[in-house]
Design a protein around this motif. Sequence first.
Motif, PDB file in Angstrom:
ATOM      1  N   VAL A 295       0.680  -1.250  -0.013  1.00  0.00           N
ATOM      2  CA  VAL A 295       0.150   0.180   0.201  1.00  0.00           C
ATOM      3  C   VAL A 295       0.977   1.251   0.144  1.00  0.00           C
ATOM      4  N   THR A 296       0.035   2.363  -0.191  1.00  0.00           N
ATOM      5  CA  THR A 296       0.955   3.625  -0.200  1.00  0.00           C
ATOM      6  C   THR A 296       0.988   4.236   1.373  1.00  0.00           C
ATOM      7  N   PRO A 297       1.737   5.179   1.668  1.00  0.00           N
ATOM      8  CA  PRO A 297       1.749   5.815   2.997  1.00  0.00           C
ATOM      9  C   PRO A 297       0.332   6.383   3.330  1.00  0.00           C
ATOM     10  N   ASP A 298      -0.157   7.251   2.153  1.00  0.00           N
ATOM     11  CA  ASP A 298      -1.373   8.096   2.415  1.00  0.00           C
ATOM     12  C   ASP A 298      -2.711   7.197   2.741  1.00  0.00           C
ATOM     13  N   SER A 299      -2.326   5.958   2.449  1.00  0.00           N
ATOM     14  CA  SER A 299      -3.583   4.924   2.777  1.00  0.00           C
ATOM     15  C   SER A 299      -3.649   4.437   3.949  1.00  0.00           C
ATOM     16  N   CYS A 300      -2.622   4.639   4.596  1.00  0.00           N
ATOM     17  CA  CYS A 300      -2.532   3.920   6.135  1.00  0.00           C
ATOM     18  C   CYS A 300      -3.224   4.796   7.350  1.00  0.00           C
ATOM     19  N   LYS A 301      -4.332   5.158   6.902  1.00  0.00           N
ATOM     20  CA  LYS A 301      -5.242   6.033   7.912  1.00  0.00           C
ATOM     21  C   LYS A 301      -5.971   5.055   8.754  1.00  0.00           C
ATOM     22  N   LYS A 302      -6.250   5.549   9.955  1.00  0.00           N
ATOM     23  CA  LYS A 302      -6.780   4.839  11.014  1.00  0.00           C
ATOM     24  C   LYS A 302      -8.289   4.000  10.864  1.00  0.00           C
ATOM     25  N   THR A 303      -8.962   4.756  10.111  1.00  0.00           N
ATOM     26  CA  THR A 303     -10.181   3.974   9.505  1.00  0.00           C
ATOM     27  C   THR A 303      -9.934   2.772   8.666  1.00  0.00           C
ATOM     28  N   VAL A 304      -9.040   2.989   7.871  1.00  0.00           N
ATOM     29  CA  VAL A 304      -8.628   1.916   6.956  1.00  0.00           C
ATOM     30  C   VAL A 304      -8.132   0.644   7.473  1.00  0.00           C
ATOM     31  N   LEU A 305      -7.003   0.902   8.501  1.00  0.00           N
ATOM     32  CA  LEU A 305      -6.316  -0.114   9.194  1.00  0.00           C
ATOM     33  C   LEU A 305      -7.094  -0.789  10.171  1.00  0.00           C
ATOM     34  N   ALA A 306      -8.194  -0.208  10.724  1.00  0.00           N
ATOM     35  CA  ALA A 306      -9.029  -0.838  11.568  1.00  0.00           C
ATOM     36  C   ALA A 306      -9.876  -1.619  10.861  1.00  0.00           C
TER      37      ALA A 306
END
Length: 512
Positions: A295-306
């Motif tokens: 994945v890309t860094p900007d996709s590592c948001k809390k809502t995504v990783l949760a």
Amino acid sequence: MWIYVGTSKKSKDILVEIVKEVAPSSSEELIKDKDEDQLAHIIHEFLIERGKYLIVLDDVWDTKVVDFVKKAFPNNESQPRGDRIMFTTRQRLWLKLSALILTIWKNCQKGIVLSCWNREFFGKTRECPIKLRGYGNEIVDKCCGVPHAIVVIVGALRGCLGESEWKLVKDNVGKHLISKDDHKSCLKFVQTSYNHLPQQRKAAFLYFGVFPQGFDIPAWKLILLWVAEGLIKSDLQGSEIEEVAETYLSNFAGRNLVMVMQKRSNGQIKTYRLHDMLYEFCIIEVERISLFQQVTPDSCKKTVLAKVCHLRKLGIEGQLAFLLGKSTKGRGFDSFQELRCIENLKLLNNGWSEELHLPPHFFSLQKTLNKLTLSNTNFEWSEADMLGQLECLTVLKLKENAFIGKNWKPKKGSFSNLQVLQIVWAENWGTWDASNRPFQSLTHLVLISCYDLKVVPHELADLPYLQEMRPMRTFKAVSSAIEIKSKKLRRQDPESSIKFNLIIFPPPSSTN
């Protein structure tokens, strides 16, 4: 006549197709209840009556198929008729076959390919608009003369005459050629070539996808990485393993899976490149078999990783300043607390815009993380102490200036469970102090292109489980590695199951 062979057809299937070609009106009656010899005889008689013939056996994988099929055709050496049998193959090694006039279908000349491109897209009466010709030339170059690839791209652009549309396709040729959703794409052809690789070589081929798209890959660098990753399956040790890796590369080139870009004066291959559609295939296949999730860094948001909190493998590639930049104070990494099961993490930095630091929250991964890869992150060596506290960490790979600085002195008792340590190209790193006795569980040490490292710490000779060291292109430290080997062998219990092995590349005799 043109007969597609492929991988699944048997000799009888091919003979049946040939009968249907030579006698289309009565083929059903002719092939009914016939065995292979009878079918071959029918073909032989028809061709004698019809005169000269040209047959193309397309995509042949087994030479036995060709040898069997050719028996069905007339062969009167005293009165040659000018008949021709041709076949296309992805295996260059079959050029040595005799008794057939072989034609290997190679890339067409660019002028011919451009004519084919224009005819397919614009027909015989229209010409390509001047504003689109530059894009068309680049697209054709990326198709590398493969006719089916050109047909696929023409289909993707059908009805599109805007510059923006052509530019988009030009920038994404590989994705169009390998689309999983388009049954006309080249995916099945690439998949067939990949499936025919020996099982132990498939992972080595997929490793080409680690390099940037369109990049000329140095053979020596790829081989070192293969060896370091344990992708070369052989019982041989030392330089012989590199020789096995050379055969892997030659085999891939022979199967037309890679393009040879440069050769050395001795004939050995210097650099390779992967065709765009093969690159896309590697990325797709790696994701399919779940080697890692990229994945890309900007996709590592809390809502995504949760939503993927049970993810075990994760690779992040891009500008890591979003997660680890000095200006963020590590807050970008807060979301990683959602990953409760992460075992394998890769952080691959592509940007130089901002100084990076390991955030305090990195320690939250200590209960699960056992494999960590860092690349181009340029952390200070002092920050490595945080990694030394990860109690489950067993494999640590530091690639291409993951850490920078001249000195590294791990803290006492750190990296207590680390078993594999790999360091690749640590620029200016000259001193490694292990007087605090870290790495007490270390079994394998790999040092690649650490040109400034003067000495491998002599304390490593005291590590109870160390089984192998591989200093590769780490020239200054070779003598100290040899001394460690001598100490290990002197202390080694002949009855012990743990044996020590030192692999130096290039071998000491060829380093001068």
